[in-house]
Design a protein around this motif. Sequence first.
Motif, short mmCIF file in Angstrom:
data_model
loop_
_atom_site.label_atom_id
_atom_site.label_comp_id
_atom_site.label_asym_id
_atom_site.label_seq_id
_atom_site.Cartn_x
_atom_site.Cartn_y
_atom_site.Cartn_z
N LEU A 189 0.81 -1.22 0.00
CA LEU A 189 0.00 0.00 0.00
C LEU A 189 0.85 1.27 0.00
CD1 LEU A 189 -2.82 -1.09 2.46
CD2 LEU A 189 -2.82 -1.17 -0.04
N SER A 190 1.96 1.26 0.71
CA SER A 190 2.83 2.43 0.69
C SER A 190 3.40 2.65 -0.71
CB SER A 190 3.97 2.27 1.70
OG SER A 190 3.46 2.24 3.02
N GLU A 191 3.72 1.55 -1.38
CA GLU A 191 4.24 1.67 -2.75
C GLU A 191 3.16 2.18 -3.70
OE1 GLU A 191 4.76 -0.68 -0.64
OE2 GLU A 191 6.85 -1.36 -0.69
N LEU A 192 1.91 1.76 -3.48
CA LEU A 192 0.81 2.26 -4.31
C LEU A 192 0.60 3.75 -4.09
CD1 LEU A 192 -1.50 1.80 -6.29
CD2 LEU A 192 -2.94 1.13 -4.35
N GLU A 193 0.65 4.18 -2.84
CA GLU A 193 0.52 5.61 -2.57
C GLU A 193 1.70 6.38 -3.19
OE1 GLU A 193 -0.21 8.84 1.01
OE2 GLU A 193 0.62 6.88 1.51
N SER A 194 2.88 5.81 -3.12
CA SER A 194 4.05 6.48 -3.71
C SER A 194 3.89 6.62 -5.22
CB SER A 194 5.32 5.69 -3.39
OG SER A 194 5.59 5.69 -1.99
N LEU A 195 3.31 5.60 -5.86
CA LEU A 195 3.05 5.69 -7.29
C LEU A 195 2.10 6.84 -7.59
CD1 LEU A 195 2.94 4.72 -10.26
CD2 LEU A 195 1.11 3.16 -9.55
N PHE A 196 0.99 6.91 -6.85
CA PHE A 196 0.03 7.98 -7.07
C PHE A 196 0.66 9.35 -6.83
CE2 PHE A 196 -4.33 5.71 -6.47
CZ PHE A 196 -3.97 4.79 -7.44
N ARG A 197 1.47 9.46 -5.80
CA ARG A 197 2.12 10.74 -5.50
C ARG A 197 3.08 11.12 -6.63
NH1 ARG A 197 4.25 9.42 -1.13
NH2 ARG A 197 2.71 10.26 0.32
N ALA A 198 3.88 10.15 -7.07
CA ALA A 198 4.85 10.42 -8.13
C ALA A 198 4.16 10.79 -9.43
CB ALA A 198 5.75 9.20 -8.34
N TYR A 199 3.06 10.11 -9.73
CA TYR A 199 2.36 10.45 -10.97
C TYR A 199 1.73 11.84 -10.87
CZ TYR A 199 -0.13 10.13 -15.30
OH TYR A 199 -0.56 10.39 -16.58
N GLY A 200 1.12 12.15 -9.75
CA GLY A 200 0.52 13.47 -9.58
C GLY A 200 1.53 14.60 -9.68
N GLU A 201 2.75 14.34 -9.23
CA GLU A 201 3.77 15.38 -9.25
C GLU A 201 4.46 15.50 -10.61
OE1 GLU A 201 6.34 14.21 -6.10
OE2 GLU A 201 5.02 14.97 -4.50
N ALA A 202 4.72 14.37 -11.26
CA ALA A 202 5.55 14.44 -12.48
C ALA A 202 5.20 13.40 -13.53
CB ALA A 202 7.02 14.30 -12.09
N ALA A 203 4.04 12.75 -13.41
CA ALA A 203 3.61 11.72 -14.37
C ALA A 203 4.65 10.60 -14.50
CB ALA A 203 3.31 12.33 -15.73
N THR A 204 5.26 10.23 -13.37
CA THR A 204 6.23 9.14 -13.37
C THR A 204 5.75 8.05 -12.43
OG1 THR A 204 7.49 10.19 -11.57
CG2 THR A 204 8.16 10.71 -13.82
N GLY A 205 6.47 6.95 -12.41
CA GLY A 205 6.12 5.84 -11.53
C GLY A 205 6.43 4.51 -12.19
N ARG A 206 6.24 3.43 -11.43
CA ARG A 206 6.53 2.09 -11.93
C ARG A 206 5.33 1.19 -11.68
NH1 ARG A 206 11.74 0.90 -12.96
NH2 ARG A 206 11.70 -1.22 -12.15
#
Length: 291
Positions: free
Chosen positions: A77-94
């Motif tokens: 779940l922390s990784e999923l939140e990190s993905l959402f945060r990264a995408y919201g900030e810079a459209a990045t993520g894995r």
Amino acid sequence: MSMKHPIIAVTGSSGAGTTTVKHTFEAIFHRENVNAAIVEGDSFHRHTRAEMKTLIEEAERAGLRGISHFGPEANLLSELESLFRAYGEAATGRRRYYIHNEAEAMRWNLPLGTFTEWEDLPVGTDCLFYEGLHGALVTDEADIASHVDLLIGVVPIINLEWIQKLHRDTKLRGYTAEAVQDTILRRMHDYVHYIVPQFARTHINFQRVPVVDTSNPFIARDVPTQDESMVVIRFKDPRGVDFPYLLRMIHDAFMSRANTIVIPGGKLDLAMQLILTPLIWKLMERRRQWV
């Protein structure tokens, strides 16, 4: 939430029908020329199918309730939140993929119940689209819901949800009816504590209600069809919703509350197209103003 890089999430339990809603979104994205990065919630499970089976068996031998995919222990779940945060900030993520069935196993050349390797999201996408169990989850460790711009809940009444899960998992995934029933029972604590609360945070809920007898879901021979159902559509904030337009466009629709419209089940795809397309337009227009 992000003006420039919006996130859309469809959340619902196993067997709820979120995959069907995903197909509707994909059709809208294609028609409206929206380039979405697709993320599957199952890919954020913590364990492979074999690892989960071992952990559950060990817990039950010790007289404990085994973990379930509904709860935090079995998910990243922390990784999923990190993905959402990264995408919201810079459209990045894995992202990665979970292997559900034989077709996917052949495509990826991997065993059932395992994961592909992590990969970067495509570059230049217009939005992130998530479909899975935890799009609106909030726990002490993770606040996934706060990052989502449009939250959709898919919530059939529970007997229908169980019927759909039983038929899917026995016919498509090779489980026995007894194994599926055991899974339903083991997941109930996590269902109440981690799945149900999400539907108070969603912006729109689609709840299918069958109009045939589903009183014993474990002996149902068939899944009730769309035409044997009604769908209750609840808007968290009804301001700006053109209910007269929806009532005109969807035959036999009616309002049951000031924020709720009820439609024939066979009109679900039409209703989703009418309701969701303008919301996606708004997200894309807001994004263009920031690009």
